[in-house]
Design an enzyme around this catalytic site. Structure first.
Site, PDB file in Angstrom:
ATOM      1  CG  ASP A  26      39.812  41.076  50.811  1.00  0.00           C
ATOM      2  OD1 ASP A  26      41.049  41.199  50.979  1.00  0.00           O
ATOM      3  OD2 ASP A  26      39.275  41.066  49.690  1.00  0.00           O
TER       4      ASP A  26
ATOM      5  CD1 TRP B  19      40.438  38.539  41.865  1.00  0.00           C
ATOM      6  CD2 TRP B  19      39.840  40.201  40.496  1.00  0.00           C
ATOM      7  NE1 TRP B  19      41.085  38.380  40.664  1.00  0.00           N
ATOM      8  CE2 TRP B  19      40.743  39.377  39.814  1.00  0.00           C
ATOM      9  CE3 TRP B  19      39.335  41.328  39.819  1.00  0.00           C
ATOM     10  CZ2 TRP B  19      41.154  39.612  38.503  1.00  0.00           C
ATOM     11  CZ3 TRP B  19      39.747  41.569  38.522  1.00  0.00           C
ATOM     12  CH2 TRP B  19      40.639  40.720  37.878  1.00  0.00           C
TER      13      TRP B  19
ATOM     14  CG  HIS C 147      43.565  48.223  43.778  1.00  0.00           C
ATOM     15  ND1 HIS C 147      44.766  47.552  43.788  1.00  0.00           N
ATOM     16  CD2 HIS C 147      42.663  47.390  44.325  1.00  0.00           C
ATOM     17  CE1 HIS C 147      44.578  46.355  44.333  1.00  0.00           C
ATOM     18  NE2 HIS C 147      43.311  46.228  44.672  1.00  0.00           N
TER      19      HIS C 147
ATOM     20  CG  ASP D  65      39.356  45.374  43.801  1.00  0.00           C
ATOM     21  OD1 ASP D  65      40.107  44.472  43.454  1.00  0.00           O
ATOM     22  OD2 ASP D  65      39.066  45.682  44.947  1.00  0.00           O
TER      23      ASP D  65
ATOM     24  CG  HIS E 164      38.202  37.395  45.981  1.00  0.00           C
ATOM     25  ND1 HIS E 164      39.353  36.652  45.865  1.00  0.00           N
ATOM     26  CD2 HIS E 164      38.599  38.667  46.227  1.00  0.00           C
ATOM     27  CE1 HIS E 164      40.409  37.429  46.057  1.00  0.00           C
ATOM     28  NE2 HIS E 164      39.978  38.670  46.265  1.00  0.00           N
TER      29      HIS E 164
ATOM     30  NE  ARG F 273      43.946  43.828  53.561  1.00  0.00           N
ATOM     31  CZ  ARG F 273      44.477  43.825  52.344  1.00  0.00           C
ATOM     32  NH1 ARG F 273      43.984  43.031  51.417  1.00  0.00           N
ATOM     33  NH2 ARG F 273      45.483  44.590  52.046  1.00  0.00           N
TER      34      ARG F 273
ATOM     35  CG  HIS G  37      45.540  39.999  50.937  1.00  0.00           C
ATOM     36  ND1 HIS G  37      44.192  39.782  50.774  1.00  0.00           N
ATOM     37  CD2 HIS G  37      45.798  39.701  52.226  1.00  0.00           C
ATOM     38  CE1 HIS G  37      43.661  39.376  51.921  1.00  0.00           C
ATOM     39  NE2 HIS G  37      44.611  39.324  52.815  1.00  0.00           N
TER      40      HIS G  37
ATOM     41  CG  ASP H  10      43.976  38.787  46.609  1.00  0.00           C
ATOM     42  OD1 ASP H  10      42.955  39.318  46.120  1.00  0.00           O
ATOM     43  OD2 ASP H  10      44.227  38.811  47.834  1.00  0.00           O
TER      44      ASP H  10
ATOM     45  CG  HIS I 213      46.213  42.050  44.466  1.00  0.00           C
ATOM     46  ND1 HIS I 213      46.033  41.700  45.776  1.00  0.00           N
ATOM     47  CD2 HIS I 213      45.220  42.913  44.169  1.00  0.00           C
ATOM     48  CE1 HIS I 213      44.954  42.303  46.251  1.00  0.00           C
ATOM     49  NE2 HIS I 213      44.442  43.038  45.289  1.00  0.00           N
TER      50      HIS I 213
ATOM     51  CG  HIS J  57      41.258  36.185  49.559  1.00  0.00           C
ATOM     52  ND1 HIS J  57      40.061  36.842  49.391  1.00  0.00           N
ATOM     53  CD2 HIS J  57      42.205  37.147  49.550  1.00  0.00           C
ATOM     54  CE1 HIS J  57      40.276  38.136  49.282  1.00  0.00           C
ATOM     55  NE2 HIS J  57      41.573  38.355  49.391  1.00  0.00           N
TER      56      HIS J  57
END
Ligand SMILES: *[C@@H]1O[C@H](CO)[C@@H](O)[C@H](O)[C@H]1NC(C)=O
Ligand SMILES: *[C@@H]1O[C@H](CO)[C@@H](O)[C@H](O)[C@H]1NC(C)=O
Length: 391
Positions: A71, A21, A181, A185, A26, A74, A84, A152, A158, A148
């Protein structure tokens, strides 16, 4: 209105991303969660986040600003990247839907979003059990990851490894090139936020909702989801969203790893029950799908219907048929001149909109996140052992 840099993602369409997202998704989930926290819970969260506002007109702290931290780090914390998402070996929506199949999950056991939810919850439980309520870096990171990862887990892409969760599937959205995606998202979310009826620009007669809003661009979307969704058409479903199946109802055939099922053949069920009786929960470590679930916290159970959305509507059939079927290949090579499938159509985006798919996923994520946080941090209440939310 506070226009914060993170939300710029909303305005820019067509930028490919590997993130779950987008920022808005999120933050929406975190905001819905905060609305459902029991009154004693937010102060503990603020201690862990090391943030306390002394302004009596606003909450001590907010969950939304930390919802995308995972995110942002990462690439620095590379070990966390696999946490995730999750994907079953052989899962290939929409022709083959496995969650998981006989060959289990890709990657190492527990190194996925379901394991991440279980692990961070365990760390926070340890922090509570330790009892001094003091700030801890470990609890701070665990909380930011948990907020988070629960988001996800509610993003269908995901939950499949096909084409990097749709990142490699080129499509167009409103005429611009993007990928499947990113469409989920950011672009579908941005569209949902943009198209909220104007009446939701005004405060609702509900203090708990209004108190937890921050003047963000998606406030009206949160109002709509709460008013017509959580307090409206899904009101009777909220309890079920928070429920986990009793342990005895777990399908026994999944309780042994594939090699053991082959070795024990028709006796696999009896052997699994015996192993369970002798070793208790320790056997979960060998990779059964329910290694993530218990009777209070069951990310695997919750995520099953979300994964199923991949085959029902997230992966359009057309991308595997001519003339679209080669659009995702040939990265770095001369791309074949094929048309890209347009997703901002009544048949695709229109169905997502009409069925309130995003709204429901985000409501479920927010309510479950609140349930988990309440369960972790609420002062013990006589007779309440499962997940509960305020409202
Ligand atoms: C907590 O926040 C205060 C004030 O912003 C800061 O001075 C302090 O270093 C922070 N503590 C930790 C452990 O991060
Ligand atoms: C969480 O994962 C880390 C790293 O894999 C591990 O060392 C730790 O024991 C786990 N903690 C809990 C509570 O599951």
């Amino acid at each position: 209105m506070h226009w914060r840099p993170l939300l710029a993602a909303l305005a820019v369409s067509g930028i490919p991303t590997v993130y779950g997202w987008g920022a808005a998704g999120h933050e929406i989930v975190a905001t819905i969660a905060q609305i459902h926290l029991h009154p004693t819970v937010l102060p503990k969260i603020c201690t862990i986040l090391n943030f306390t506002s002394t302004n009596p007109d606003e909450p001590q702290c907010h969950l939304a600003p930390i919802a995308t931290w995972a995110d942002r780090i990462r690439f620095k914390m590379r070990w966390s990247a696999g946490l995730h998402y999750i994907g079953a070996v052989g899962d290939h929506p929409q022709d083959t839907c496995l969650y998981p199949g006989e060959r289990g999950w890709a990657g190492h056991p527990g190194g996925n979003v379901l394991g991440g939810i279980r692990n961070t919850t365990g760390i926070l439980r340890d922090w509570v059990a330790q009892g001094d309520g003091a700030y801890s870096d470990t609890a701070n990171e665990a909380l930011k990851f948990l907020v988070h990862f629960l988001g996800d887990m509610h993003m269908p892409l995901h939950l499949t490894g096909r084409d990097r969760g749709g990142n490699s599937v080129k499509v167009t959205f409103d005429g611009r090139q993007t990928n499947l995606h990113s469409a989920w998202d950011s672009l579908l979310v941005a569209k949902a936020v943009r198209t909220v009826p104007a009446e939701y620009n005004h405060p609702l007669p509900n203090r708990q909702i209004e108190y937890n809003l921050r003047g963000a661009i998606y406030d009206s979307f949160v109002r709509k989801v709460m008013w017509e969704g959580v307090l409206g058409k899904w009101h009777g479903d909220v309890e079920e969203w928070l429920t986990c199946p009793a342990p005895s109802s777990l399908p026994i055939k999944y309780m042994l790893p594939h090699w053991a099922q082959v070795a024990f053949g028709g006796r696999a069920g009896r052997v699994a029950r015996l192993v369970q009786r002798v070793f208790g929960h320790a056997y979960f470590d060998i990779g059964a799908p329910e290694m993530f679930d218990d009777e209070v916290l069951c990310p695997y159970h919750w995520s099953q219907p979300i994964h199923a959305l991949n085959c029902r509507l997230v992966w359009p059939k057309e991308i595997d048929e001519p003339p679209y079927s080669h659009a995702g290949s040939a990265e770095g090579e001369l791309a074949p001149r094929v048309p890209l499938l347009e997703l901002d159509t009544p048949k695709y985006a229109g169905v997502v909109e009409k069925e309130w798919i995003l709204e429901e996923l985000m409501a479920q994520a927010g309510v479950r996140l609140a349930g988990v946080l309440n369960w972790l941090f609420m002062d013990p209440v006589e007779g309440e052992s499962g997940l509960t939310v305020n409202l």
